[in-house]
Design an enzyme around this catalytic site. Sequence first.
Site, PDB file in Angstrom:
ATOM      1  N   HIS A 102       0.822  -1.183  -0.078  1.00 28.78           N
ATOM      2  CA  HIS A 102      -0.020   0.007  -0.015  1.00 28.78           C
ATOM      3  C   HIS A 102       0.773   1.142  -0.063  1.00 28.78           C
ATOM      4  O   HIS A 102       0.293   2.360  -0.165  1.00 28.78           O
ATOM      5  CB  HIS A 102      -0.876   0.065   1.268  1.00 28.78           C
ATOM      6  CG  HIS A 102      -0.556   0.313   2.529  1.00 28.78           C
ATOM      7  ND1 HIS A 102      -0.173  -0.627   3.347  1.00 28.78           N
ATOM      8  CD2 HIS A 102      -0.077   1.346   3.140  1.00 28.78           C
ATOM      9  CE1 HIS A 102       0.534  -0.099   4.629  1.00 28.78           C
ATOM     10  NE2 HIS A 102       0.276   1.070   4.617  1.00 28.78           N
ATOM     11  N   ASP A 132       0.153  -7.419   1.314  1.00 32.08           N
ATOM     12  CA  ASP A 132       0.628  -6.128   1.629  1.00 32.08           C
ATOM     13  C   ASP A 132       2.069  -6.094   1.527  1.00 32.08           C
ATOM     14  O   ASP A 132       2.568  -5.419   2.516  1.00 32.08           O
ATOM     15  CB  ASP A 132      -0.050  -5.640   2.890  1.00 32.08           C
ATOM     16  CG  ASP A 132      -0.094  -4.194   2.961  1.00 32.08           C
ATOM     17  OD1 ASP A 132       0.067  -3.402   1.940  1.00 32.08           O
ATOM     18  OD2 ASP A 132      -0.185  -3.600   3.795  1.00 32.08           O
ATOM     19  N   SER A 209       4.372   2.065   8.184  1.00 32.86           N
ATOM     20  CA  SER A 209       4.185   1.263   7.416  1.00 32.86           C
ATOM     21  C   SER A 209       5.360   0.849   6.601  1.00 32.86           C
ATOM     22  O   SER A 209       5.966   1.561   5.797  1.00 32.86           O
ATOM     23  CB  SER A 209       2.793   1.261   6.375  1.00 32.86           C
ATOM     24  OG  SER A 209       1.804   1.786   7.031  1.00 32.86           O
TER      25      SER A 209
END
Length: 461
Positions: A102, A132, A209
Site C-alpha cells: 500500500h 501487503d 508502514s
Amino acid sequence: MIRATLAVVSLVFATLASAETKVPTSQVEIQLGFAPLVKEAAPAVVNIYAKRVVETRQSPFQGDPFFQNLFRDFGTTRPQVQNSLGSGVILSAEGIVVSNYHVVGMATDIRVVLNDRREFAARVLLGDQQSDLAILQLIDAPKDMPHLTLRDSDTVDVGELVLAIGNPFGVGQTVSSGIVSGLARSGTAAGAGQGYFLQTDAPINPGNSGGALIDINGDLIGINTRILTRSGGSNGIGFAIPTNLVAQFVAQAKAGNDTFQRPWAGASGQPVDADMAESLGMDRPGGIVISSLHEASPLRKAGLAPGDVILAVDGQPVNTGSEMIFRMSVAGLGSEADLTVLQKGRPQVVRVSLAAPPEIPARETITTGRRSAIPEVTLSNINPAVIANSRLPLGAEGVVIEDPGPSGARAGLRPGDILRAVNGEETPDTKSAQRALRNAGSRITLAIERGGQQILMRFRL
C-alpha cells in the site's frame, strides 16, 4: 571512602562505555537504553516517497448523496498525482528493500532515502496486495548497503522486547519500543493485508508502514503493516508481517517473479469450535475441518476428504484458513509439507506436494469488441488459478467477468460475476460468451451468478 566512591563511579562509566559499543545482551545493559541497538539497525531502515498517477473524474454532482451514484460516469477525467509516504527495510548489500504494497503499489516514481540522507531511485520487483508486501531494488546503489538479518519468525515468543523503526507522519526516522503481545493473529488488521501477523504494543503511526520490527539482537522479525485502533492514533494494537513470509517474497523476486505465487490448497473449511470438537471426538477445539475439496486439489490427491481435520502444517498448529495458507506459503512452491490431520478419529501425518493452482482448462481471456452488446468486457474461462485469483467458490465453472469495462459497470456488472447465459443462450466458455454478446441485439437478458445468488439483469440498448 573517596577511593571507594571513585571506584564505583569508574565502574558505572566503564559499563556505560561498553554499552555504547555493543548490542545489549543482558537485563542490566537493556536498562541502560536501546541506543547501541538503534545505531546498529537504523541505517538499514529507509524512508520511501512514492508517486502514482490516477485518473479522477470531475463531476458537478460530486458529494450529492443521490446524483453522485446515478451519474458516477458523468464528467471529464483528468490525471491526478497521488503521493504516499512510508518506510522500508534493506535486506541485502545489493540494495534489496522490502516495504508494504500500500506504500509503493502502482507507483510511477519511487525515491528511497537513507538515514544518512543518501537518496536512490527504486523499482518494484514483486508486489502482492493480498499480503501487503512489495520487494524493491535500489537503482545505482553501491554494493555495500547496510542491511538487517532475517530471524526465523517461528522462534519469536510472546513477551520479547522489540523496537519499531520507521518514518511516522513524515517527521523523520523514529524509534518506539514495546513487546511482542501476540502470535498467530489473522484477519485482524484493517486494509489490504490479510493473513498471519505478529502482534505488538510498540506504537505504530501512519508512515511506519513498511518499517522494521526488530528484536534485542538487532535482527528483523517483522515488517510493520497496520494498527488496530478506535481513536486513529498509535494507542492500539500493531501488526507486523513475519519474516518467514518476507523471505519467500525475496526468493521469488530474485527468481524473476513479478507477482507472488502461493501454493494452492484447493480446499474450503472452517475452524473447529467447542461443539464441533465434541462431535469429532476431540478433547479440545483446534484445527480446520474440511468442508469441500476441488477435484484437482493436492489435499485430495494426498488422501484427504471432507470431514477430515487439519491440525498442523509442518508441526505448526493452524486454526484458520489464513494460518494454513501462510504455513504453506512459507514452505514454498515446489516443496512438500507435512500435514497433521485427524481422519476418522485417528491422528496421522500426510505429505502434500505444494504447487501453484493449475491453468486447466486454459483461461483464454478475451475482451469484447465494439460490435458486442457490451463492449470492453474482459472474460476468462474459470479454472483453479482463476478461482484463486478472483476468490470464487471452489465448484465454480463457466466464464467469469474479470473486468466489466465502462459499459459493463454502468449496466451493473462487477468483477467476479459468473456469466451463465445471454438471452437464454448458455455461455460455458469465453468463445460462446463473446458470440452470444455479439448477437444479442438491442434487448439483453444476462443470467449472472454473484456470491452464490442467481441474478437476472435486463436492459435495452
